[in-house]
Scaffold this motif. Structure first.
Motif, PDB file in Angstrom:
ATOM      1  N   GLU A   1      68.544  54.135  -2.223  1.00  0.00           N
ATOM      2  CA  GLU A   1      67.993  54.074  -1.208  1.00  0.00           C
ATOM      3  C   GLU A   1      68.245  55.432  -0.078  1.00  0.00           C
ATOM      4  OE1 GLU A   1      66.366  50.389   0.340  1.00  0.00           O
ATOM      5  OE2 GLU A   1      66.933  49.609  -1.383  1.00  0.00           O
TER       6      GLU A   1
ATOM      7  N   ARG B   1      69.392  49.887  -8.225  1.00  0.00           N
ATOM      8  CA  ARG B   1      68.943  49.444  -7.206  1.00  0.00           C
ATOM      9  C   ARG B   1      70.006  49.897  -6.670  1.00  0.00           C
ATOM     10  NH1 ARG B   1      70.248  46.908  -2.444  1.00  0.00           N
ATOM     11  NH2 ARG B   1      69.130  47.646  -1.395  1.00  0.00           N
TER      12      ARG B   1
ATOM     13  N   VAL C   1      71.490  51.502   0.624  1.00  0.00           N
ATOM     14  CA  VAL C   1      71.769  51.995   2.207  1.00  0.00           C
ATOM     15  C   VAL C   1      73.025  52.091   2.526  1.00  0.00           C
ATOM     16  CG1 VAL C   1      70.820  52.417   3.541  1.00  0.00           C
ATOM     17  CG2 VAL C   1      69.476  51.405   2.709  1.00  0.00           C
TER      18      VAL C   1
ATOM     19  N   ASP D   1      73.791  47.392   0.039  1.00  0.00           N
ATOM     20  CA  ASP D   1      74.198  48.318   1.077  1.00  0.00           C
ATOM     21  C   ASP D   1      75.775  48.087   1.320  1.00  0.00           C
ATOM     22  OD1 ASP D   1      71.180  48.926   0.941  1.00  0.00           O
ATOM     23  OD2 ASP D   1      70.258  47.064   2.899  1.00  0.00           O
TER      24      ASP D   1
END
Length: 135
Positions: free
Chosen positions: A77, A93, A96, A114
């Protein structure tokens, strides 16, 4: 039609040539291997020796350093940083602003949130909810 490459000079005076990836227009250094079906968004970088597999997505501002590997269908991300020689497993995944250290390993299907930091050389696996498992 504009040119499809950009030359960037490093602090040491060395010049690296980056080409714009056909799918997303992110910058791919000479010597990196990025599958044509991968998405590398504008504003992201893939350094020499790195590999990005089919279906992987590298979003705006993300940086994949030299000799790193991003597996098929993985997601990196915005503004995430994948360190030198790190490996991101298929379907993983990376959240951020997350930093994956040099030579770290993220397991297939892992969900890293994140603003996380994975230390150099660390191996990480998660359950389906993103909770880290003991290594």
């Amino acid at each position: 039609m504009g040119k499809n490459y950009v030359d960037i000079e490093r602090d040491n005076g060395e010049t690296l040539r980056y080409r714009k990836h056909v799918n997303g227009r992110g910058l791919i250094a000479h010597g990196a291997k990025v599958h044509a079906s991968a998405f590398v968004e504008t504003g992201s970088y893939v350094e020499p020796g790195a590999q990005v597999a089919a279906g992987a997505r590298i979003l705006r501002g993300a940086w994949v350093e030299s000799d790193a590997f991003v597996g098929h269908d993985a997601l990196v991300e915005e503004h995430a940083h994948i360190g030198r020689g790190a490996a991101i497993g298929p379907g993983a995944r990376i959240g951020v602003r997350t930093h994956v250290g040099d030579h770290a390993r993220v397991a297939s299907g892992a969900l890293i949130g994140d603003d996380e930091t994975i230390a150099d050389g660390q191996a990480v696996a998660t359950d389906r909810r993103g909770l880290w498992l003991a290594a």
